[in-house]
Design a protein around this motif. Structure first.
Motif, PDB file in Angstrom:
ATOM      1  N   SER A  51      22.058 -27.655 -74.376  1.00  0.00           N
ATOM      2  CA  SER A  51      21.922 -26.505 -74.067  1.00  0.00           C
ATOM      3  C   SER A  51      20.433 -26.018 -74.711  1.00  0.00           C
ATOM      4  CB  SER A  51      23.078 -25.532 -74.279  1.00  0.00           C
ATOM      5  OG  SER A  51      23.200 -25.819 -75.899  1.00  0.00           O
ATOM      6  N   THR A 287      23.856 -19.624 -73.474  1.00  0.00           N
ATOM      7  CA  THR A 287      24.036 -19.654 -72.125  1.00  0.00           C
ATOM      8  C   THR A 287      22.797 -19.547 -71.131  1.00  0.00           C
ATOM      9  OG1 THR A 287      24.469 -17.297 -71.993  1.00  0.00           O
ATOM     10  CG2 THR A 287      26.161 -18.456 -72.535  1.00  0.00           C
ATOM     11  N   ARG A 355      26.004 -29.215 -63.093  1.00  0.00           N
ATOM     12  CA  ARG A 355      27.041 -28.699 -64.015  1.00  0.00           C
ATOM     13  C   ARG A 355      27.951 -29.867 -64.544  1.00  0.00           C
ATOM     14  NH1 ARG A 355      28.027 -24.523 -59.339  1.00  0.00           N
ATOM     15  NH2 ARG A 355      26.576 -22.913 -60.113  1.00  0.00           N
ATOM     16  N   GLU A 360      29.076 -25.360 -66.497  1.00  0.00           N
ATOM     17  CA  GLU A 360      27.779 -24.937 -67.115  1.00  0.00           C
ATOM     18  C   GLU A 360      26.776 -25.847 -66.797  1.00  0.00           C
ATOM     19  OE1 GLU A 360      27.212 -21.774 -68.377  1.00  0.00           O
ATOM     20  OE2 GLU A 360      29.173 -21.081 -67.847  1.00  0.00           O
TER      21      GLU A 360
END
Length: 387
Positions: A51, A287, A355, A360
């Motif tokens: 991320s 995020t 995803r 996510e």
């Protein structure tokens, strides 16, 4: 340039932040999270694998000169790449959480001691800390790994009770045995008279010493998932101790720990029972929404001058608005991969295909998809002609 030639110049960068080199700053998407982190408002960053935790960690290091102008000294507790400093812990860990806390505190103290030494700090607190760290033989090592290993060896010399050992050389290994008066528990009045100090007391002194040279020190921890791979029981003790150390150090206003950790590891840690977790408030979770993922792709595309020249576009103009970025994306890519009235547009198709189980999409996987498409078949990316 012909379209075919142009296609070969398209690049989306590396999946792993450590491999990006100097390009990382050009690619990086400056989010509100980044600005708050740089301003010192955030200490703990959670994020899924891929991320962008390591990107933040590396960029904080790259911003060290900027932060130093604000009197903030950035100190990495972990190697930026390569073998993790903490690898040896998985094989021969401290006996319990108490020892782990002592290990983290002593390691942090040694890193701060090096800062005091580098800045020629000469106040009473700084002089005392440097003296005691030198006596313990855990100062002025050549690498983070050697510092950490000497700290750990010193820690084991304190078992089962804090004792002072000889400062001679082992006749077989020629390695110096450890000596020192730094202990984990608060020493007795008699020991205090003899010059013994607890590591917590010395951290208080270090905070004062850092203040006296008008600095704030940020100690950065990252790659903790690598350090304890395949040893969940060690990982649990180590991370609980690290976060308890963080909470203990919150009262020190010139020493700050910054910890980058995978969100799934944090969830596992708290699921096992960690009541102090509610006291950790200076935290955030990385995020990525559609707009930020689009920006990620576009920022990488506009680094290619041939693409900008071919389409006669300016990178600043493209990046100015989300609408401009979307328009540029579909100048490069087809509108749909699977054609049909109910089929998603290409960007949404890509996001959907990358995803994870939590629904996510991590930037690493989107970059991997784009690079894989190009590697498999140059014709898979359709470069349109200029209208």
């Amino acid at each position: 340039m012909e379209r075919r030639e142009l296609l070969t110049t398209i690049a989306f960068g590396q999946r792993v932040a450590e491999d990006e080199g100097n390009e990382l700053e050009n690619y990086f998407v400056e989010t509100d999270l980044w600005r708050r982190l740089l301003n010192g408002e955030i200490d703990i960053v959670y994020g899924a694998k891929g991320s962008g935790k390591s990107a933040l960690y590396l960029l904080i290091n790259k911003k060290s000169d900027y932060l130093l102008e604000k009197r903030i000294k950035v100190v990495s507790a972990e190697n930026l790449r390569g073998t993790t400093v903490f690898r040896s812990l998985a094989e021969n860990p401290p006996r319990d959480e108490f020892e782990f806390i002592g290990l983290w505190k002593l390691y942090i103290l040694s890193l701060i001691g090096q800062v005091l030494l580098d800045y020629n700090a000469s106040g009473d607190s700084a002089t005392k800390i440097i003296e005691m760290l030198r006596e313990a033989n855990i100062l002025e090592k050549k690498s983070l790994t050697s510092i950490f290993n000497y700290v750990y060896n010193y820690l084991t010399s304190l078992r089962p009770q804090a004792i002072e050992v000889d400062s001679s050389f082992d006749p077989i290994t020629s390695v110096p045995t450890l000596t020192g008066r730094i202990v984990l528990n608060e020493p007795t009045p008699e020991k205090i008279e003899q010059g013994f100090r607890s590591v917590s007391d010395l951290l208080d002194m270090a905070n004062q010493a850092i203040q006296e040279i008008n600095l704030e020190v940020w100690i950065l921890f990252n790659r903790l998932d690598v350090a304890f791979a395949d040893r969940p029981e060690v990982e649990e003790n180590a991370l609980r101790a690290l976060f308890r150390t963080y909470l203990d150090l919150l009262s020190l206003d010139h020493i700050n720990m910054k910890i980058f950790i995978r969100s799934d590891i944090w969830k596992r840690l708290t699921a096992m029972g960690f009541r102090e977790a509610s006291h950790i408030t200076r935290n955030t979770t990385i995020t990525w929404d559609r707009a930020s993922l689009l920006n990620l792709v576009i920022k990488r595309l506009v680094q290619n001058k041939d693409i900008l020249s071919y389409y006669k576009l300016d990178s600043n103009e493209i990046l100015k608005t989300l609408s401009n970025q979307d328009k540029f994306f579909y100048t490069i890519f087809p509108k749909q991969v699977e054609v049909g009235p109910n089929k998603p547009k290409t960007l949404d198709w890509m996001i959907g295909r990358t995803r994870d189980g939590t629904k996510e999409t991590a930037p690493r996987e989107l970059i991997h998809l784009l690079n894989s498409i190009k590697e498999i078949d140059d014709n898979a990316i359709i470069v349109k002609t200029v209208d």
